[in-house]
Design a protein around this motif. Structure first.
Motif, mmCIF file in Angstrom:
data_model
loop_
_atom_site.group_PDB
_atom_site.id
_atom_site.type_symbol
_atom_site.label_atom_id
_atom_site.label_comp_id
_atom_site.label_asym_id
_atom_site.label_seq_id
_atom_site.Cartn_x
_atom_site.Cartn_y
_atom_site.Cartn_z
ATOM 1 N N ALA A 152 0.832 -1.207 0.000
ATOM 2 C CA ALA A 152 0.000 0.000 0.000
ATOM 3 C C ALA A 152 0.865 1.255 0.000
ATOM 4 O O ALA A 152 0.559 2.239 -0.690
ATOM 5 C CB ALA A 152 -0.930 -0.005 1.211
ATOM 6 N N ALA A 180 2.352 1.677 -3.468
ATOM 7 C CA ALA A 180 1.331 2.184 -4.380
ATOM 8 C C ALA A 180 1.123 3.680 -4.190
ATOM 9 O O ALA A 180 1.050 4.449 -5.163
ATOM 10 C CB ALA A 180 0.019 1.429 -4.163
ATOM 11 N N SER A 181 1.037 4.108 -2.940
ATOM 12 C CA SER A 181 0.833 5.522 -2.650
ATOM 13 C C SER A 181 1.998 6.365 -3.160
ATOM 14 O O SER A 181 1.795 7.425 -3.766
ATOM 15 C CB SER A 181 0.662 5.712 -1.141
ATOM 16 O OG SER A 181 0.531 7.080 -0.810
ATOM 17 N N SER A 192 -2.878 2.541 -7.565
ATOM 18 C CA SER A 192 -3.600 1.723 -6.599
ATOM 19 C C SER A 192 -2.833 0.438 -6.311
ATOM 20 O O SER A 192 -1.957 0.028 -7.082
ATOM 21 C CB SER A 192 -4.989 1.370 -7.140
ATOM 22 O OG SER A 192 -4.866 0.513 -8.267
ATOM 23 N N GLU A 193 -3.165 -0.205 -5.198
ATOM 24 C CA GLU A 193 -2.562 -1.514 -4.908
ATOM 25 C C GLU A 193 -2.863 -2.502 -6.024
ATOM 26 O O GLU A 193 -2.016 -3.325 -6.388
ATOM 27 C CB GLU A 193 -3.084 -2.057 -3.576
ATOM 28 C CG GLU A 193 -2.493 -1.403 -2.355
ATOM 29 C CD GLU A 193 -2.910 -2.116 -1.084
ATOM 30 O OE1 GLU A 193 -2.468 -3.276 -0.881
ATOM 31 O OE2 GLU A 193 -3.689 -1.533 -0.312
ATOM 32 N N ARG A 194 -4.080 -2.426 -6.548
ATOM 33 C CA ARG A 194 -4.466 -3.327 -7.638
ATOM 34 C C ARG A 194 -3.538 -3.157 -8.840
ATOM 35 O O ARG A 194 -3.152 -4.131 -9.481
ATOM 36 C CB ARG A 194 -5.909 -3.049 -8.039
ATOM 37 C CG ARG A 194 -6.449 -3.964 -9.118
ATOM 38 C CD ARG A 194 -7.909 -3.687 -9.399
ATOM 39 N NE ARG A 194 -8.434 -4.558 -10.433
ATOM 40 C CZ ARG A 194 -9.668 -4.513 -10.893
ATOM 41 N NH1 ARG A 194 -10.533 -3.641 -10.369
ATOM 42 N NH2 ARG A 194 -10.068 -5.333 -11.841
ATOM 43 N N THR A 195 -3.154 -1.911 -9.120
ATOM 44 C CA THR A 195 -2.235 -1.669 -10.238
ATOM 45 C C THR A 195 -0.867 -2.265 -9.951
ATOM 46 O O THR A 195 -0.231 -2.850 -10.845
ATOM 47 C CB THR A 195 -2.108 -0.159 -10.497
ATOM 48 O OG1 THR A 195 -3.383 0.357 -10.884
ATOM 49 C CG2 THR A 195 -1.099 0.125 -11.604
#
Length: 239
Positions: free
Chosen positions: A84, A87-88, A93-96
């Motif tokens: 996370a 991603a930030s 996003s985490e999904r990406t």
């Protein structure tokens, strides 16, 4: 009609500024592009008009995620950083992140597929049955040359891997993938599988030892020189 090929400086292998040099509005890359890794550490885009800009954007996103992860890992330690947080930092996003990387460990080995591709490409240009060890040495030298200017960064990566059992396990798994790539190249060239497998393992020992000596030793001695010296020592030990 296929669009003309063009060479650009790219850091799937060594350069991080491919997408800074070619923004979406004026990029003249052909739009379905196959990345052909070259021994001069450039990438050649070849293809017809279809999806090149999207491929370029995916490359930019993947490298941005990997760079963000590396900075966080160096600053805080691998175990202390979450996906996370990566991603930030990368603005995704985490999904990406998981679209581009299998797991957190994979983030530190973002370029391995490209390096294996370069190694396979180099082996394909050589007469592997004439002198397998020399062919392996020369292909390894090509990979070494592609990262000569990245020693400080690779030292940081080296320290991270040494500090984490999970990363050490992933590194061993990646080395097995390199062995499989090398073995396949020699088998396709007509070398018997047992000999090809032995050559692949020999090659990975030579690479790993050369890399460690380069990262831990005198910065004035190049990675290429360490490869040459290590292979000479290995030959001497076998004589």
């Amino acid at each position: 009609m296929a669009a003309p090929a063009m060479k650009i400086s790219m850091r799937l292998l060594v350069h991080r500024n491919v997408c800074e040099q070619h923004n979406d509005s004026d990029c003249q890359l052909p739009v379905t592009a196959t990345i052909v890794l070259a021994s001069d550490c450039t990438a050649q885009y070849v293809g017809s008009m279809a999806s090149g800009l999207r491929a370029l954007k995916r490359t930019r996103t993947r490298l941005a995620i990997a760079d963000s992860a590396l900075r966080l890992f160096i600053d805080h330690g691998f175990e202390a950083v979450s996906v996370a947080q990566v991603a930030s930092a990368a603005g995704v996003s985490e999904r990406t992140v998981f679209r581009y990387f299998v797991d957190k460990e994979d983030l530190l080995f973002a370029e391995d597929d490209s390096f294996r591709g370069l190694l396979a490409q180099e082996l394909a240009t050589k007469h592997l049955t004439d002198d397998p060890i020399a062919a392996m040495r020369d292909a390894t030298i090509t990979v070494a040359r592609s990262v000569e200017d990245r020693r400080e960064e690779l030292i940081e990566r080296w320290r991270l891997v040494r500090s984490s059992p999970a990363l050490q396990a992933r590194e061993r798994a990646r080395h097995r993938q390199y062995e499989e790539t090398i073995c396949s190249a020699f088998v396709e060239a007509g070398v018997a599988e047992p000999a090809a497998r032995l050559t692949a393992r020999f090659g990975m020992i030579g690479y790993a030892e050369s890399l460690q000596r380069w990262l831990e030793g005198d910065p004035e001695i190049t990675f290429q020189k360490h490869v040459e010296l290590t292979y000479a020592e290995m030959r001497q030990l076998m004589s």
